[in-house]
Design an enzyme around this catalytic site. Sequence first.
Site, short mmCIF file in Angstrom:
data_model
loop_
_atom_site.label_atom_id
_atom_site.label_comp_id
_atom_site.label_asym_id
_atom_site.label_seq_id
_atom_site.Cartn_x
_atom_site.Cartn_y
_atom_site.Cartn_z
CG HIS A 1 -24.17 -3.00 10.30
ND1 HIS A 1 -25.35 -3.55 10.77
CD2 HIS A 1 -23.66 -3.89 9.40
CE1 HIS A 1 -25.56 -4.71 10.17
NE2 HIS A 1 -24.55 -4.94 9.34
CB CYS A 2 -19.17 -5.01 12.77
SG CYS A 2 -17.69 -5.98 12.39
N PRO A 3 -19.82 -5.69 9.36
CG PRO A 3 -18.54 -5.34 7.44
CD PRO A 3 -19.02 -4.65 8.68
CG ASN B 1 -24.85 -10.57 8.97
OD1 ASN B 1 -25.03 -9.58 8.26
ND2 ASN B 1 -25.72 -11.56 9.02
#
Length: 275
Positions: free
Chosen positions: A131-133, A136
Amino acid sequence: MAGKYIRNGNLWFVNDSCGILCVVLTYLLILYGDFVVLFVLLMPTQFPLYATVNGAIFQFCVTMAVISHMKAMFTDPGVVPQGTATQEYIQNLGLKPGQVVLKCTKCCSIKPERAHHCSICQRCVKKMDHHCPWVNNCVGENNQKYFVLFNLYISCISIHALLLILFTFIGCVRSQWTVCTTWSPAATAVFLATLTIESILFSLFTLIMCSNQLCSICDDETGIEKLKGEYKSKSSSKLASIRSVFGDPISIRWISPFHHPHSEYSRSKHIAYYV
């Protein structure tokens, strides 16, 4: 169970405050870099052809980076349907003797092969890498191409900006900061210094991330699978693995965020296993 996401037709958006903040910061940094390149490095130059060519190349890469980012952010990464881990649904699958299914109790889903649960999206995602912030969203089966392209184009504009900074600095030193820019020497120095730091950090981060993603794609193994050592690649070749992400056949569309790959290679379809 309500998840931290918004779905409206083909639109997918993760309602995560940290991710949204990272996205806003990403666009502000891109906007700042674009401003400095155009209005500090290129427009004041005494060579119109130099400014036009470099400006066109830079704007093209910025546009492609933004579009790739938006596609990575708003594309369903490959979420597994909810509510399928019920006794009635499993009975209707017509499983053969010795076959079993994996169930996720967190989102009440039957997990296909290579699917993992994301605690932020609160859904199981097929071929989830991480999961890449900064986008998002999860990086999964459906949006990994856009994530790779985003990193690729950001690294291109960062390296391009560093080269433009070098040429501008040399020109300013030779002219003693008198004719190289319409900004004051102090303001120009601040712009050059801040953009240099931003470009170095962005280029290093995106090049490393892009290389890591391409290696994972060629090995047909996601980041989670590498950590857990739970999957053995079934891909026939590295080219087949690349086609599974970028599409088939090989074409210029591989570097286009407007093209959605529809490859038959290595898609996650299996939900039943023999034991």
